[in-house]
Design a protein around this motif. Sequence first.
Motif, PDB file in Angstrom:
ATOM      1  N   ALA A   1       3.842 -69.522 -38.549  1.00  0.00           N
ATOM      2  CA  ALA A   1       4.921 -69.094 -39.446  1.00  0.00           C
ATOM      3  C   ALA A   1       4.783 -67.637 -39.863  1.00  0.00           C
ATOM      4  CB  ALA A   1       4.925 -69.975 -40.702  1.00  0.00           C
ATOM      5  N   LEU A   2       3.593 -67.064 -39.721  1.00  0.00           N
ATOM      6  CA  LEU A   2       3.315 -65.743 -40.281  1.00  0.00           C
ATOM      7  C   LEU A   2       4.240 -64.630 -39.802  1.00  0.00           C
ATOM      8  CD1 LEU A   2       1.521 -64.300 -42.294  1.00  0.00           C
ATOM      9  CD2 LEU A   2      -0.101 -63.842 -40.452  1.00  0.00           C
ATOM     10  N   PRO A   3       4.568 -64.532 -38.508  1.00  0.00           N
ATOM     11  CA  PRO A   3       5.479 -63.443 -38.109  1.00  0.00           C
ATOM     12  C   PRO A   3       6.791 -63.450 -38.885  1.00  0.00           C
ATOM     13  CG  PRO A   3       4.451 -64.403 -36.175  1.00  0.00           C
ATOM     14  CD  PRO A   3       4.079 -65.282 -37.335  1.00  0.00           C
ATOM     15  N   SER A   4       7.371 -64.616 -39.092  1.00  0.00           N
ATOM     16  CA  SER A   4       8.617 -64.700 -39.848  1.00  0.00           C
ATOM     17  C   SER A   4       8.394 -64.413 -41.326  1.00  0.00           C
ATOM     18  CB  SER A   4       9.250 -66.083 -39.677  1.00  0.00           C
ATOM     19  OG  SER A   4      10.509 -66.131 -40.313  1.00  0.00           O
ATOM     20  N   LEU A   5       7.287 -64.908 -41.874  1.00  0.00           N
ATOM     21  CA  LEU A   5       6.970 -64.630 -43.277  1.00  0.00           C
ATOM     22  C   LEU A   5       6.785 -63.138 -43.517  1.00  0.00           C
ATOM     23  CD1 LEU A   5       4.453 -67.563 -43.828  1.00  0.00           C
ATOM     24  CD2 LEU A   5       6.653 -67.307 -45.006  1.00  0.00           C
ATOM     25  N   LEU A   6       6.155 -62.448 -42.576  1.00  0.00           N
ATOM     26  CA  LEU A   6       5.978 -61.002 -42.694  1.00  0.00           C
ATOM     27  C   LEU A   6       7.321 -60.289 -42.620  1.00  0.00           C
ATOM     28  CD1 LEU A   6       2.813 -60.570 -40.445  1.00  0.00           C
ATOM     29  CD2 LEU A   6       2.930 -60.102 -42.908  1.00  0.00           C
ATOM     30  N   ALA A   7       8.164 -60.720 -41.716  1.00  0.00           N
ATOM     31  CA  ALA A   7       9.473 -60.078 -41.553  1.00  0.00           C
ATOM     32  C   ALA A   7      10.335 -60.251 -42.792  1.00  0.00           C
ATOM     33  CB  ALA A   7      10.178 -60.657 -40.324  1.00  0.00           C
ATOM     34  N   ARG A   8      10.167 -61.375 -43.499  1.00  0.00           N
ATOM     35  CA  ARG A   8      11.017 -61.670 -44.659  1.00  0.00           C
ATOM     36  C   ARG A   8      10.281 -61.474 -45.990  1.00  0.00           C
ATOM     37  NH1 ARG A   8      15.296 -65.581 -42.266  1.00  0.00           N
ATOM     38  NH2 ARG A   8      15.637 -66.427 -44.344  1.00  0.00           N
ATOM     39  N   ARG A   9       9.040 -60.946 -45.928  1.00  0.00           N
ATOM     40  CA  ARG A   9       8.247 -60.695 -47.128  1.00  0.00           C
ATOM     41  C   ARG A   9       8.173 -61.968 -47.985  1.00  0.00           C
ATOM     42  NH1 ARG A   9       7.368 -55.210 -47.680  1.00  0.00           N
ATOM     43  NH2 ARG A   9       7.006 -55.330 -49.931  1.00  0.00           N
ATOM     44  N   GLY A  10       7.807 -63.036 -47.311  1.00  0.00           N
ATOM     45  CA  GLY A  10       7.800 -64.345 -47.940  1.00  0.00           C
ATOM     46  C   GLY A  10       6.485 -64.689 -48.601  1.00  0.00           C
ATOM     47  N   GLN A  11       6.202 -65.989 -48.679  1.00  0.00           N
ATOM     48  CA  GLN A  11       4.945 -66.390 -49.294  1.00  0.00           C
ATOM     49  C   GLN A  11       4.445 -67.710 -48.720  1.00  0.00           C
ATOM     50  OE1 GLN A  11       4.982 -67.395 -53.572  1.00  0.00           O
ATOM     51  NE2 GLN A  11       7.226 -67.254 -53.539  1.00  0.00           N
ATOM     52  N   VAL A  12       3.131 -67.901 -48.886  1.00  0.00           N
ATOM     53  CA  VAL A  12       2.435 -69.103 -48.451  1.00  0.00           C
ATOM     54  C   VAL A  12       1.842 -69.772 -49.683  1.00  0.00           C
ATOM     55  CG1 VAL A  12       0.569 -70.050 -47.036  1.00  0.00           C
ATOM     56  CG2 VAL A  12       1.823 -68.023 -46.261  1.00  0.00           C
ATOM     57  N   ILE A  13       2.037 -71.081 -49.788  1.00  0.00           N
ATOM     58  CA  ILE A  13       1.412 -71.856 -50.851  1.00  0.00           C
ATOM     59  C   ILE A  13       0.503 -72.889 -50.199  1.00  0.00           C
ATOM     60  CG2 ILE A  13       1.782 -73.509 -52.721  1.00  0.00           C
ATOM     61  CD1 ILE A  13       4.380 -72.060 -53.363  1.00  0.00           C
ATOM     62  N   VAL A  14      -0.709 -73.017 -50.713  1.00  0.00           N
ATOM     63  CA  VAL A  14      -1.702 -73.926 -50.145  1.00  0.00           C
ATOM     64  C   VAL A  14      -2.143 -74.896 -51.233  1.00  0.00           C
ATOM     65  CG1 VAL A  14      -3.926 -74.121 -48.980  1.00  0.00           C
ATOM     66  CG2 VAL A  14      -2.490 -72.098 -48.610  1.00  0.00           C
ATOM     67  N   LEU A  15      -2.023 -76.201 -50.952  1.00  0.00           N
ATOM     68  CA  LEU A  15      -2.479 -77.215 -51.897  1.00  0.00           C
ATOM     69  C   LEU A  15      -3.974 -77.428 -51.716  1.00  0.00           C
ATOM     70  CD1 LEU A  15      -0.725 -78.877 -53.969  1.00  0.00           C
ATOM     71  CD2 LEU A  15       0.545 -77.561 -52.270  1.00  0.00           C
ATOM     72  N   SER A  16      -4.728 -76.969 -52.704  1.00  0.00           N
ATOM     73  CA  SER A  16      -6.171 -77.178 -52.723  1.00  0.00           C
ATOM     74  C   SER A  16      -6.463 -78.352 -53.654  1.00  0.00           C
ATOM     75  CB  SER A  16      -6.879 -75.904 -53.163  1.00  0.00           C
ATOM     76  OG  SER A  16      -8.269 -76.076 -53.186  1.00  0.00           O
ATOM     77  N   SER A  17      -7.511 -78.273 -54.438  1.00  0.00           N
ATOM     78  CA  SER A  17      -7.916 -79.390 -55.298  1.00  0.00           C
ATOM     79  C   SER A  17      -8.934 -78.899 -56.308  1.00  0.00           C
ATOM     80  CB  SER A  17      -8.549 -80.489 -54.427  1.00  0.00           C
ATOM     81  OG  SER A  17      -9.222 -81.432 -55.224  1.00  0.00           O
ATOM     82  N   LEU A  18      -9.097 -79.675 -57.382  1.00  0.00           N
ATOM     83  CA  LEU A  18     -10.178 -79.357 -58.311  1.00  0.00           C
ATOM     84  C   LEU A  18     -11.527 -79.402 -57.606  1.00  0.00           C
ATOM     85  CD1 LEU A  18     -12.054 -81.960 -59.497  1.00  0.00           C
ATOM     86  CD2 LEU A  18      -9.823 -82.649 -60.320  1.00  0.00           C
ATOM     87  N   SER A  19     -11.612 -80.150 -56.490  1.00  0.00           N
ATOM     88  CA  SER A  19     -12.888 -80.261 -55.778  1.00  0.00           C
ATOM     89  C   SER A  19     -13.286 -78.961 -55.092  1.00  0.00           C
ATOM     90  CB  SER A  19     -12.834 -81.386 -54.739  1.00  0.00           C
ATOM     91  OG  SER A  19     -11.982 -81.051 -53.669  1.00  0.00           O
TER      92      SER A  19
END
Length: 275
Positions: A128-146
């Motif tokens: 997805a990164l090439p398109s995200l870079l072209a559109r100045r988008g963002q990435v969200i990552v679900l981590s955890s308290l762990s």
Amino acid sequence: MGRAAFQQKVVVITGGCAGIGRALALRFAQAGAHLAILDIHDESLVAFRQQLHDKLNADVLAINCDVSDDQACAEAMAQVVEHFGGIDLLINNAGITHRSAFADTDLAVFQRIMAVNYFGALNCTRHALPSLLARRGQVIVLSSLSSFAPLLNRSAYNASKHALHGLFETLRMEVREQGVNVMLVSPGFTATDIRKNALVGDGSVAQATTAMPFKVSAPAEVAEAIYRGACRRKRQLILSNVDWQARLIARFFPRLFERWMVPRLSGVKVRSQGE
């Protein structure tokens, strides 16, 4: 929050048919976003897509995709770009867990947990990164308290979440000047099916769940917090009192944390010296 931030934006959500992923799809649909939902359950994809269309008039692309399969991720992201023209937000939500001591856990379980939780996020983001870079988008990552408060009998799961932080904190620095934001989200205990579908040491699905010692959040509450964080393009989101308490105790009182807090967080009874 108003609808303007994600009106007509393209949002991709992995593991989008259940739990937090489902709640996120509903929240971003309410905000007027175009949605691409990735999941491995065909029937759930079809039914949820119809629900979003009927109730919210949402424009939804439903894609069967095992995120641990790099080629499948490449094809899925290409399909999203072809259908919608690009990607503005990728939410790496898909994940699995296990309940088994390290010594009792087969190598295949470690490999499967890493394949979904870590490589799944890596695969989707890479394509997805090439398109995200072209559109100045963002990435969200679900981590955890762990990721900062390890849970007993979750060594593979804990490791996968630590790995996500190493990867995406580095990516954040590399793409920041190109206008792409990376937000790591650490929810507390949430009422989803991930514990019901937990693996055990031999790779089979656990037949029983452990009771949570703390208040459990609703997926909609977590989704709302993530939505607001995305609107503000935050870099990190820690979502429950359990999380910040655990983090502070782990940092300043590590022995106390390991002796008392870790068993409680893990749902393991703490024995007194007389027992």
